[in-house]
Design a protein around this motif. Structure first.
Motif, PDB file in Angstrom:
ATOM      1  N   VAL A  14       0.839  -1.207   0.000  1.00  0.00           N
ATOM      2  CA  VAL A  14       0.000   0.000   0.000  1.00  0.00           C
ATOM      3  C   VAL A  14       0.873   1.256   0.000  1.00  0.00           C
ATOM      4  N   GLN A  15       0.269   2.366  -0.403  1.00  0.00           N
ATOM      5  CA  GLN A  15       1.008   3.623  -0.585  1.00  0.00           C
ATOM      6  C   GLN A  15       1.011   4.457   0.699  1.00  0.00           C
ATOM      7  N   THR A  16       1.532   3.868   1.759  1.00  0.00           N
ATOM      8  CA  THR A  16       1.447   4.489   3.079  1.00  0.00           C
ATOM      9  C   THR A  16       2.181   5.819   3.149  1.00  0.00           C
ATOM     10  N   ARG A  17       3.365   5.891   2.598  1.00  0.00           N
ATOM     11  CA  ARG A  17       4.132   7.133   2.679  1.00  0.00           C
ATOM     12  C   ARG A  17       3.342   8.297   2.079  1.00  0.00           C
ATOM     13  N   LYS A  18       2.813   8.087   0.915  1.00  0.00           N
ATOM     14  CA  LYS A  18       2.040   9.132   0.243  1.00  0.00           C
ATOM     15  C   LYS A  18       0.829   9.540   1.077  1.00  0.00           C
ATOM     16  N   THR A  19       0.152   8.568   1.658  1.00  0.00           N
ATOM     17  CA  THR A  19      -1.082   8.829   2.388  1.00  0.00           C
ATOM     18  C   THR A  19      -0.826   9.394   3.776  1.00  0.00           C
ATOM     19  N   ARG A  20       0.065   8.758   4.533  1.00  0.00           N
ATOM     20  CA  ARG A  20       0.241   9.115   5.939  1.00  0.00           C
ATOM     21  C   ARG A  20       1.042  10.396   6.166  1.00  0.00           C
ATOM     22  N   TYR A  21       1.879  10.776   5.215  1.00  0.00           N
ATOM     23  CA  TYR A  21       2.561  12.065   5.371  1.00  0.00           C
ATOM     24  C   TYR A  21       1.510  13.178   5.433  1.00  0.00           C
ATOM     25  N   GLN A  22       0.488  13.066   4.598  1.00  0.00           N
ATOM     26  CA  GLN A  22      -0.574  14.070   4.611  1.00  0.00           C
ATOM     27  C   GLN A  22      -1.330  14.045   5.934  1.00  0.00           C
ATOM     28  N   THR A  23      -1.575  12.841   6.462  1.00  0.00           N
ATOM     29  CA  THR A  23      -2.239  12.697   7.758  1.00  0.00           C
ATOM     30  C   THR A  23      -1.442  13.397   8.849  1.00  0.00           C
ATOM     31  N   ILE A  24      -0.132  13.163   8.860  1.00  0.00           N
ATOM     32  CA  ILE A  24       0.739  13.725   9.897  1.00  0.00           C
ATOM     33  C   ILE A  24       0.822  15.241   9.784  1.00  0.00           C
ATOM     34  N   TYR A  25       0.890  15.759   8.568  1.00  0.00           N
ATOM     35  CA  TYR A  25       0.911  17.207   8.378  1.00  0.00           C
ATOM     36  C   TYR A  25      -0.352  17.840   8.975  1.00  0.00           C
ATOM     37  N   LYS A  26      -1.512  17.239   8.668  1.00  0.00           N
ATOM     38  CA  LYS A  26      -2.785  17.785   9.145  1.00  0.00           C
ATOM     39  C   LYS A  26      -2.882  17.708  10.665  1.00  0.00           C
ATOM     40  N   LEU A  27      -2.510  16.559  11.219  1.00  0.00           N
ATOM     41  CA  LEU A  27      -2.593  16.363  12.665  1.00  0.00           C
ATOM     42  C   LEU A  27      -1.710  17.366  13.402  1.00  0.00           C
ATOM     43  N   SER A  28      -0.481  17.508  12.963  1.00  0.00           N
ATOM     44  CA  SER A  28       0.460  18.379  13.663  1.00  0.00           C
ATOM     45  C   SER A  28       0.016  19.843  13.616  1.00  0.00           C
ATOM     46  N   GLU A  29      -0.554  20.251  12.493  1.00  0.00           N
ATOM     47  CA  GLU A  29      -0.990  21.639  12.370  1.00  0.00           C
ATOM     48  C   GLU A  29      -2.275  21.904  13.140  1.00  0.00           C
ATOM     49  N   GLU A  30      -3.261  20.996  13.014  1.00  0.00           N
ATOM     50  CA  GLU A  30      -4.570  21.241  13.613  1.00  0.00           C
ATOM     51  C   GLU A  30      -4.588  21.044  15.121  1.00  0.00           C
ATOM     52  N   LEU A  31      -3.841  20.065  15.641  1.00  0.00           N
ATOM     53  CA  LEU A  31      -3.881  19.779  17.075  1.00  0.00           C
ATOM     54  C   LEU A  31      -2.749  20.437  17.850  1.00  0.00           C
ATOM     55  N   PHE A  32      -1.553  20.487  17.243  1.00  0.00           N
ATOM     56  CA  PHE A  32      -0.399  20.979  17.983  1.00  0.00           C
ATOM     57  C   PHE A  32       0.122  22.329  17.474  1.00  0.00           C
ATOM     58  N   GLY A  33      -0.523  22.856  16.444  1.00  0.00           N
ATOM     59  CA  GLY A  33      -0.164  24.178  15.947  1.00  0.00           C
ATOM     60  C   GLY A  33       1.264  24.287  15.462  1.00  0.00           C
ATOM     61  N   THR A  34       1.776  23.217  14.877  1.00  0.00           N
ATOM     62  CA  THR A  34       3.153  23.230  14.389  1.00  0.00           C
ATOM     63  C   THR A  34       3.220  22.521  13.045  1.00  0.00           C
ATOM     64  N   LYS A  35       4.314  22.715  12.344  1.00  0.00           N
ATOM     65  CA  LYS A  35       4.517  22.049  11.062  1.00  0.00           C
ATOM     66  C   LYS A  35       5.669  21.060  11.178  1.00  0.00           C
ATOM     67  N   ILE A  36       5.353  19.792  11.027  1.00  0.00           N
ATOM     68  CA  ILE A  36       6.383  18.760  11.001  1.00  0.00           C
ATOM     69  C   ILE A  36       6.923  18.679   9.582  1.00  0.00           C
ATOM     70  N   THR A  37       8.218  18.605   9.455  1.00  0.00           N
ATOM     71  CA  THR A  37       8.828  18.597   8.131  1.00  0.00           C
ATOM     72  C   THR A  37       8.900  17.179   7.563  1.00  0.00           C
ATOM     73  N   GLU A  38       9.059  17.120   6.260  1.00  0.00           N
ATOM     74  CA  GLU A  38       9.246  15.831   5.592  1.00  0.00           C
ATOM     75  C   GLU A  38      10.491  15.131   6.121  1.00  0.00           C
ATOM     76  N   LYS A  39      11.524  15.906   6.398  1.00  0.00           N
ATOM     77  CA  LYS A  39      12.770  15.337   6.922  1.00  0.00           C
ATOM     78  C   LYS A  39      12.545  14.674   8.275  1.00  0.00           C
ATOM     79  N   GLU A  40      11.723  15.281   9.136  1.00  0.00           N
ATOM     80  CA  GLU A  40      11.427  14.700  10.447  1.00  0.00           C
ATOM     81  C   GLU A  40      10.669  13.382  10.304  1.00  0.00           C
TER      82      GLU A  40
END
Length: 218
Positions: A14-40
Motif C-alpha cells: 500500500v502507498q502508506t508514505r504518500k497517504t500518511r505524510y498528509q495525515t501527519i501534516y494535518k494532525l500536527s498543524e490542527e492539534l499541535f499548531g506546528t509544522k512537522i517537516t518531511e525530513k522529520e
C-alpha cells in the motif's frame, strides 16, 4: 521452488508514505499548531509503531494511548491506497503458495486498513505486526514468529521469499536466510538496490514475471 511469499506492508503493498505524510501534516498543524517537516517524518519512518508516534509527537504528549487515538482518528480521513495489482496478484496465486505479511506497523492499523480496502485477511497465513515480536527490522530475528508457522507447513528458508521496499527489508531477510526481492514503486531506494546488486522490480506485473523466470514460480 518458492512455496511462501512474505510481504512488507507499508510502501510495498500500500502507498502508506504518500497517504500518511498528509495525515501527519494535518494532525500536527490542527492539534499541535506546528509544522512537522518531511525530513522529520523520514527520520522516524520505519520505526515500530509506538516509537514512530513518540518520535514525532512525544514533545507534545508522552501518553501513547492519546497519541494512538488522535493518529487513528486523523488517519481514518485519509484512506490508504493499494499499489496497482498488489492484492490481485495475491488473490491470483492464493491456491499455489502461502502468503504472509511482516511489518513494523501496528496490528490495529493494518487490520483496519485491510478491512477498509475490503481485502480478505484469510489470504494470508499470518499478518505479523509490531505487536507480535519484541524485535524489528533490520534485526533478522523479526522473522522467527512467522517462520515457526511456515516450518509447520514443512517449508525451509530456501523456499521462502520476502518482498519489500527498503534497505531494512533486505538486510533482515537476507541475514535470516530468505530470498529477497526489492520492489521500487519510486526511486527512493533504487540506488541502494543497484549499488548492492540486489534484485528489484518496479511493480507487481514485473514481480510476477520475475518470480516465474527466476524460480519457476507455479
Amino acid at each position: 521452488m518458492i512455496k511462501a511469499i512474505l510481504f512488507d506492508y507499508d510502501d510495498t503493498l500500500v502507498q502508506t508514505r504518500k497517504t500518511r505524510y498528509q495525515t501527519i501534516y494535518k494532525l500536527s498543524e490542527e492539534l499541535f499548531g506546528t509544522k512537522i517537516t518531511e525530513k522529520e517524518i523520514d527520520a522516524a519512518w520505519g520505526l515500530p509503531a509506538e516509537e514512530f508516534l513518540l518520535n514525532l509527537f512525544g514533545r507534545f504528549s508522552s501518553d501513547i494511548h492519546y497519541l494512538w487515538s488522535i493518529y487513528i482518528e486523523f488517519s481514518k480521513k485519509d484512506l490508504n491506497i493499494p499499489h496497482l495489482n498488489a492484492f490481485d496478484f495475491i488473490d491470483k496465486y492464493k491456491n499455489f503458495v502461502k502468503f504472509g505479511i511482516v511489518t513494523s506497523s501496528s496490528e490495529k492499523v493494518v487490520l483496519r486498513e485491510l478491512n477498509e480496502l475490503r481485502v480478505d485477511t484469510n489470504l494470508f497465513l499470518q499478518i505479523q505486526t509490531s505487536d507480535h515480536t519484541a524485535v524489528h527490522k533490520p534485526n533478522p530475528n523479526v522473522f522467527e514468529p512467522i517462520f515457526a508457522l511456515l516450518k509447520k507447513e514443512n517449508m525451509n528458508k530456501e523456499e521462502i521469499i520476502y518482498i519489500g521496499d527498503s534497505p531494512a527489508d533486505y538486510e533482515s531477510a537476507s541475514k535470516f536466510g530468505f530470498h529477497f526481492l526489492g520492489i521500487a514503486h519510486d526511486d527512493r531506494h533504487t540506488s541502494y538496490f543497484q549499488t548492492g546488486e540486489i534484485p528489484f522490480v518496479r511493480n507487481f506485473l514485473e514481480l510476477e514475471e520475475y518470480l516465474i523466470d527466476q524460480y519457476s514460480f507455479i
